[in-house]
Design a protein around this motif. Sequence first.
Motif, PDB file in Angstrom:
ATOM      1  N   ARG A   1      -9.657  27.262   2.825  1.00 51.18           N
ATOM      2  CA  ARG A   1     -10.501  27.794   1.754  1.00 51.18           C
ATOM      3  C   ARG A   1     -10.201  29.275   1.598  1.00 51.18           C
ATOM      4  NH1 ARG A   1     -14.464  31.779   0.801  1.00 51.18           N
ATOM      5  NH2 ARG A   1     -16.465  30.965   0.103  1.00 51.18           N
TER       6      ARG A   1
ATOM      7  N   PRO B   1     -11.827  24.707   6.165  1.00 47.11           N
ATOM      8  CA  PRO B   1     -11.201  23.765   5.237  1.00 47.11           C
ATOM      9  C   PRO B   1     -12.148  22.694   4.704  1.00 47.11           C
ATOM     10  CG  PRO B   1     -10.570  23.244   7.483  1.00 47.11           C
ATOM     11  CD  PRO B   1     -11.344  24.524   7.549  1.00 47.11           C
TER      12      PRO B   1
ATOM     13  N   TRP C   1     -13.623  21.574  -0.963  1.00 48.83           N
ATOM     14  CA  TRP C   1     -12.523  21.812  -0.029  1.00 48.83           C
ATOM     15  C   TRP C   1     -12.357  20.663   0.963  1.00 48.83           C
ATOM     16  CZ3 TRP C   1      -9.103  25.587  -0.875  1.00 48.83           C
ATOM     17  CH2 TRP C   1      -9.477  26.596  -1.786  1.00 48.83           C
TER      18      TRP C   1
ATOM     19  N   ARG D   1     -10.230  17.949  -0.514  1.00 40.75           N
ATOM     20  CA  ARG D   1      -8.809  18.312  -0.489  1.00 40.75           C
ATOM     21  C   ARG D   1      -8.224  18.132   0.909  1.00 40.75           C
ATOM     22  NH1 ARG D   1      -6.243  23.448  -3.600  1.00 40.75           N
ATOM     23  NH2 ARG D   1      -6.765  22.019  -5.290  1.00 40.75           N
TER      24      ARG D   1
ATOM     25  N   ALA E   1      -5.728  28.528  -2.437  1.00 35.20           N
ATOM     26  CA  ALA E   1      -5.661  27.914  -1.118  1.00 35.20           C
ATOM     27  C   ALA E   1      -4.503  28.485  -0.318  1.00 35.20           C
ATOM     28  CB  ALA E   1      -5.503  26.406  -1.268  1.00 35.20           C
TER      29      ALA E   1
ATOM     30  N   LEU F   1     -13.709  24.801  -5.554  1.00 35.66           N
ATOM     31  CA  LEU F   1     -12.332  25.266  -5.431  1.00 35.66           C
ATOM     32  C   LEU F   1     -12.113  26.535  -6.242  1.00 35.66           C
ATOM     33  CD1 LEU F   1     -10.391  21.873  -5.658  1.00 35.66           C
ATOM     34  CD2 LEU F   1     -11.146  23.086  -3.614  1.00 35.66           C
TER      35      LEU F   1
END
Length: 493
Positions: free
Chosen positions: A475, A140, A305, A308, A480, A146
């Motif tokens: 990821r 992650p 990632w 996020r 996602a 992305l």
Amino acid sequence: MTEWLAAQRYVLGDDAKPALPRYARLHHDRPRDRFVILAPERVYEIDQIGLAVLRLCDGRNSLNDIVAQLAKIYSAPADLIMKDVAKLLQGLADKRLLRDGPDAFSPPPLSQAAASYDPFTGGPAGLLAELTHRCPLQCPYCSNPLEMERANQELSADEWGDVFRQAAAAGVLQVHLSGGEPTVRRDLDQIVAHAAAAGLYTNLVTAGVLLTREHLERLATLGLDHVQVSIQDVVPDNADRISGYKGGVARKRDVARWTRELGLGLTINAPMHRQNLEHLPEIIDFALEAGAQRIEVAHIQYYAWAERNRAALIPTREKFLESVEIVNAAKARLAGVLNFDFVIHDHYATLPKACMGGWARSIVVVTPSGRALPCHAAQTLPGLVFDNVRDRAFADIWRHGAAFEAFRGTDWMKELCRTCDRREIDFGGCRCQAFAVTGDAAAADPACHLSPHHARFAGLAETDSRAQPPPFVYRRMGGANIAPDIEMAQDVV
């Protein structure tokens, strides 16, 4: 230091017979007309006296023999030479760049092309070659964008070979074969062979879960120099949860062992965050037991990632400072045995880092499809145009590409940075972080305490780190995923 640890450090006595190991070698850097030692993710420049010393370090000459020969060559007292030579060689030994006795392994000879490069002023030293964005892991905090590039867009092995030759002619000394997971490439052997033929020091950056010993041995024969194995944790269940991949820890132990058996350099890369930081001492022990020369303890950098997943990953300030104490103590305890690279946490910093050594100063990133970038996350900045190595010469992109020129040097800087005493130390810090926080890529990096956005930047960490961590957004190629099926994450599509 225990007796076992003391025995791991190579201490040169008069009868020591020093030699460079398989993963460190003397190299004539023709574009810059100098001699260097190429080593795992490092380049050490040496002067003419150092060169004379190292040319005698063949694993057969003892330290006394080396000193005697140098005393004859330079008509100087042996005791004076001994002092200087011992200091030089012990320093290299403590960097894990010397061994006792000749190495059974040797790199392939330099190709004719690699021995004929012309001078090139101001070129980059490193190339990060993202061979693919495919990966069996779903970490992650992955630094891939992305929106990842598909397999049908990837450069072929021969196209990578052309990039490597152009890069080496422009001054690149080391190539980092990365991804995604580079070992998913069925033509990895050809890619490694191309890199070695170009004269590049080859670093394989891998999760290790797809490698076999036979494949690694084949890569070593073709010219691979060094393997960097990334670990998510050393506690198997937690490592499986973080990576979305079952059974990775055992495979990584195997790859580390094979790497050492084959005489290759070994680095353990340990990305650190709130969900594995409690195990930092055990992770350091893992690197020590694996026989690694280096460990990278790298607090997550929050873009792609990781940005996020910031709330799930970011540790408290207290836990971060505790990690600093742990690493500093381990550095002292393991000096001469295990070398440390420690990447600190930007949100808890007061001064920015020189991101990638400064924008377009020393590193080029080439994506799987051939886009040339000044840094991993440069594509997050609006308005930049990225050239493709399929369409434009590598050297021309480096020297004149619009994206590379955008924030190179200091002329682009606004006030705060423009008159700062550190402007040619940190080069303004991270442009991508500045844009993510302030909306202005030319603003001061908010990690800097002088930035008007610093308090808000630090406050994000304070707030997120003290809240209950949310589930990971994993990821995933094509989108996602909150909760991956670990059993199904074994294959790459």
